[in-house]
Scaffold this active site. Structure first.
Site, PDB file in Angstrom:
ATOM      1  CB  ALA A 127      -0.929   0.007   1.219  1.00 23.39           C
ATOM      2  CG  ASN A 193       0.954  -6.707   6.187  1.00 27.42           C
ATOM      3  OD1 ASN A 193       1.710  -7.469   6.763  1.00 27.42           O
ATOM      4  ND2 ASN A 193      -0.280  -7.043   5.868  1.00 27.42           N
ATOM      5  CG  HIS A 223      -0.131   3.875   4.106  1.00 29.78           C
ATOM      6  ND1 HIS A 223      -0.295   3.093   5.225  1.00 29.78           N
ATOM      7  CD2 HIS A 223      -1.056   3.443   3.206  1.00 29.78           C
ATOM      8  CE1 HIS A 223      -1.261   2.223   5.013  1.00 29.78           C
ATOM      9  NE2 HIS A 223      -1.743   2.415   3.801  1.00 29.78           N
TER      10      HIS A 223
END
Length: 270
Positions: A127, A193, A223
């Site tokens: 991601a 992750n 993120h």
């Protein structure tokens, strides 16, 4: 024609299979799920359709069923149960459950199996972007790497955050974890992750700092990676739409897997 085995038929696995369905030069030949999930997975993947992949509870590595590539998108236990044996048998693998590698024994087992099978395991960027730049910067020397993950409160349901906060009633951004990336991956295995990926590309799980935030003001998974070192400075922010069937997972994660598979099967990798 390259045969792909997909481990897992959850939201990520189903989305991956749909995106690969019309790719020339490859086919998803088998999908590995727990025995208790075989009937549900068979129905979801097109029961009675001759083009649908076989649903099995153990990877078929026989001469007639051996895949050219294994793609894991089933969670941490799948690494030791399915990926390690596949690597030892000489089958390359793409792994999505990178948070599991906070456990040094799991990481060592993957590396040992890949060496024994004379093959390799690829950890996808998932991601987040900039992983190639971060890994390159590590060569010159990194001083600091900080990862911040910001998701809507509902994405943290079923995690330790739900034990400490009433997530549905949050009205402002709330830091639910701050510490090492290793501890973030251990405590939030399905949500961290990216923290593990950033750490393995950079200065390691113990030196990378992680902040996880439940934010009712965002509708996307956000993120942020900040890094400093001999190369200069990196500040990357990415806002991802979540998978419709799984708010914990960014849609970009699935696209990252597709990219890895196409790089494996294509003549040009980018």
């Amino acid at each position: 024609m390259k045969a792909i085995a997909v481990i897992g038929a959850g939201a990520i696995g189903r989305a991956l299979i749909d995106l690969l369905r019309d790719d020339c030069g490859l086919r998803v030949s088998q999908v590995v799920v727990p025995a208790r999930s075989m009937a549900k997975a068979t129905a979801a993947l097109g029961q009675g359709d001759e083009s649908a992949p076989r649903v099995v509870c153990a990877l078929d590595v026989s001469d007639g069923g051996r895949p050219n590539l294994v793609v894991e998108c089933a969670g941490h236990s799948a690494l030791t149960e399915h990926v390690v044996p596949a690597l030892a048998a000489g089958i390359p693998a793409v792994v999505t459950s990178i948070g599991a590698l906070h456990d040094g024994e799991v990481l060592a087992a993957l590396e040992a199996a890949a060496c024994a099978g004379q093959t390799r395991v690829e950890l996808i960027s998932g991601a987040v972007g900039g992983i190639d730049a971060l890994a390159a910067a590590r060569i010159g020397g990194l001083e600091e790497v900080v990862y911040t993950g910001r998701k809507p409160p509902e994405a943290w349901e079923g995690t330790p955050a739900a034990e400490s906060w009433d997530l549905a009633r949050l009205r402002e951004p709330t830091v639910i974890f701050e510490g090492s990336a290793r501890e973030a991956a251990r405590r939030f295995p399905r949500n961290a992750n990216v923290a593990a990926t950033v750490s393995l590309a950079g200065i390691g799980l113990d030196r990378t700092r992680a902040r996880l935030i439940a934010d009712p003001g965002v509708s996307r998974n956000v993120h942020q990676v900040e890094a400093r070192g001999a190369f200069g400075r990196l500040d990357l922010t990415i806002e991802n739409f979540a998978l419709p069937d799984n708010p914990k997972t960014s849609a970009l994660t699935v696209y990252s897997i597709v990219r890895a598979v196409r790089n494996f099967t294509g003549a040009l990798a980018l």
